[in-house]
Design a protein around this motif. Structure first.
Motif, PDB file in Angstrom:
ATOM      1  N   GLU A 194      35.465  12.377  -7.073  1.00  0.00           N
ATOM      2  CA  GLU A 194      34.046  12.316  -7.447  1.00  0.00           C
ATOM      3  C   GLU A 194      33.212  11.667  -6.358  1.00  0.00           C
ATOM      4  O   GLU A 194      32.074  12.092  -6.106  1.00  0.00           O
ATOM      5  CB  GLU A 194      33.900  11.552  -8.762  1.00  0.00           C
ATOM      6  N   TRP A 197      32.699  14.334  -3.763  1.00  0.00           N
ATOM      7  CA  TRP A 197      31.745  15.350  -4.211  1.00  0.00           C
ATOM      8  C   TRP A 197      30.319  14.807  -4.281  1.00  0.00           C
ATOM      9  O   TRP A 197      29.362  15.553  -4.095  1.00  0.00           O
ATOM     10  CB  TRP A 197      32.174  15.891  -5.574  1.00  0.00           C
ATOM     11  N   ALA A 198      30.173  13.531  -4.549  1.00  0.00           N
ATOM     12  CA  ALA A 198      28.838  12.934  -4.556  1.00  0.00           C
ATOM     13  C   ALA A 198      28.203  13.003  -3.168  1.00  0.00           C
ATOM     14  O   ALA A 198      26.982  13.115  -3.034  1.00  0.00           O
ATOM     15  CB  ALA A 198      28.912  11.487  -5.035  1.00  0.00           C
ATOM     16  N   ARG A 199      29.033  12.977  -2.141  1.00  0.00           N
ATOM     17  CA  ARG A 199      28.530  13.031  -0.759  1.00  0.00           C
ATOM     18  C   ARG A 199      28.366  14.457  -0.258  1.00  0.00           C
ATOM     19  O   ARG A 199      27.451  14.757   0.509  1.00  0.00           O
ATOM     20  CB  ARG A 199      29.487  12.284   0.170  1.00  0.00           C
ATOM     21  N   HIS A 200      29.284  15.342  -0.683  1.00  0.00           N
ATOM     22  CA  HIS A 200      29.334  16.675  -0.082  1.00  0.00           C
ATOM     23  C   HIS A 200      29.079  17.814  -1.057  1.00  0.00           C
ATOM     24  O   HIS A 200      29.054  18.975  -0.637  1.00  0.00           O
ATOM     25  CB  HIS A 200      30.705  16.890   0.570  1.00  0.00           C
ATOM     26  N   GLY A 201      28.901  17.502  -2.333  1.00  0.00           N
ATOM     27  CA  GLY A 201      28.767  18.556  -3.324  1.00  0.00           C
ATOM     28  C   GLY A 201      30.116  19.108  -3.721  1.00  0.00           C
ATOM     29  O   GLY A 201      31.113  18.895  -3.027  1.00  0.00           O
ATOM     30  N   PRO A 202      30.190  19.835  -4.828  1.00  0.00           N
ATOM     31  CA  PRO A 202      31.469  20.396  -5.289  1.00  0.00           C
ATOM     32  C   PRO A 202      31.872  21.620  -4.475  1.00  0.00           C
ATOM     33  O   PRO A 202      31.027  22.316  -3.915  1.00  0.00           O
ATOM     34  CB  PRO A 202      31.176  20.765  -6.745  1.00  0.00           C
TER      35      PRO A 202
END
Length: 360
Positions: A194, A197-202
């Motif tokens: 998570e 993904w918070a930094r780079h998106g899913p």
């Protein structure tokens, strides 16, 4: 007649008996050189738990072919991930042991904590000797393998049993077989993903890559694949992923025998050819980054995915020294240490204190 048991030095009467945790990882060569890798592979691939081929068949192949061909190739791969401070696996394992010690100490459990390698240094036997010299009368063996397999977890236990077979004054021993479904472990994995993904998106797909084992091992009753699937299911649920958003695969195949499938490399290539632009890869079965993650995944698999038409490849690092992971290890350790005091005074001074307390 000479005894096969090593002489034992008894601790002083007033020395406190202590409890200890021994973190055990797979191991690493001493350096990224062909001779060092040859020594490491000779020990690793001589383990009957790792290669279950009859010795009369396997040993000539090992010494006549494998140890002549593979060391130079493997040394080049180790050279790509080796750091100025040494092997990543050795550094992270030592770091985890130090952080686990601090964690347990902060929880009012002043335990001895050391780390050992099943193959290479520091050996399990040498660390058990060191713990006994420090007064450890109770030792918890905690392998850094969340999923149990005979070729990993049980091999660690074999090394402990061999040490015990030559030890006169044995400590109490406990063993952690598995923690593949431990809530703290699953949560630590989920948080690391998570955060990425918070930094780079899913991504288009999350690929969970686990170390493989021969398919024959499953037929003989090894629970590894079942525990891998359970880890993946729990992690996907924790992340809120639908079944079509993630894949489970197996890496690090060795030799010509059939290993459990699907294999990681062709899985990633198939995703790219199917039009998946970005794949994120996580390796939940590895406690810390090593050759299999840094070189096999972040270098080789990355190149294969991009060459097959993928546009973006993200490797999510292992848990390493992540705080949630160290907390999870602490929870696992505390669960299995239950009932053991961290330190119990022994000898005359302890008797005197007990008598004094009874008079009050």
């Amino acid at each position: 007649m000479r005894s096969s048991l090593a002489p034992a030095s008894l601790p002083p009467h007033d020395q406190a008996e202590r409890s200890a945790v021994l973190l055990c990882n797979l191991g690493t060569p001493d350096g990224p050189t062909a001779p060092a890798v040859r020594r490491y592979l000779a020990q690793f691939l001589s383990d009957r738990r790792v290669v279950e081929i009859p010795r009369l068949v396997w040993l000539p192949i090992l010494h006549g072919i494998v140890l002549r061909v593979y060391p130079a190739r493997s040394a080049a791969k180790y050279g790509r991930v080796w750091t100025a401070a040494g092997s990543p696996l050795a550094l992270w394992t030592a770091r985890q042991a130090a952080l686990l010690h601090d964690r347990l100490d902060a929880a009012a459990q002043p335990l001895l904590v050391r780390h050992a390698m099943r193959y290479g240094k520091p050996s399990i036997a040498s660390q058990l000797d060191a713990l006994q010299a420090e007064g450890a009368a109770r030792i918890l063996i905690l392998p850094l393998y969340p999923q149990y397999s005979a070729c990993t977890t049980a091999s660690v236990f074999d090394a402990v049993y061999r040490w015990a077979g030559r030890t006169r004054n044995l400590p109490e021993l406990r063993f952690v077989n598995r923690y593949h479904d431990h809530p703290g472990y699953i949560d630590a994995l989920a948080r690391s993903i998570e955060t990425h993904w918070a930094r780079h998106g899913p991504p288009g797909q999350l690929l969970m890559s686990f170390h493989g084992i021969p398919e024959r091992s499953l037929r003989l009753g090894d629970p590894y694949q079942r525990e891998v699937r359970e880890t993946a299911r729990l992690l996907a649920e924790r992340l809120g992923l639908r079944a079509d958003r993630y894949r489970v695969s197996f890496q690090s195949r060795f030799g010509k025998a059939r290993w459990i499938e699907p294999y990681t490399l062709p899985t990633a290539q198939a995703l790219a050819r199917a039009g998946v632009r970005r794949v994120d890869v996580v390796c939940p079965g590895f406690s810390c980054d090593c050759l299999e993650t840094l070189e096999e995944i972040d270098i080789e698999l990355r190149a294969a995915f991009l060459h097959a038409g993928g546009k973006e490849f993200h490797y999510i690092p292992c848990l390493n020294d992540d705080g949630a992971w160290i907390a999870a290890l602490g929870q696992v350790a505390q669960q299995h240490l239950a009932g053991w005091p961290a330190a119990v005074p022994s000898g005359p001074s302890a008797d005197a204190r007990a008598g004094h307390a009874a008079q009050r």
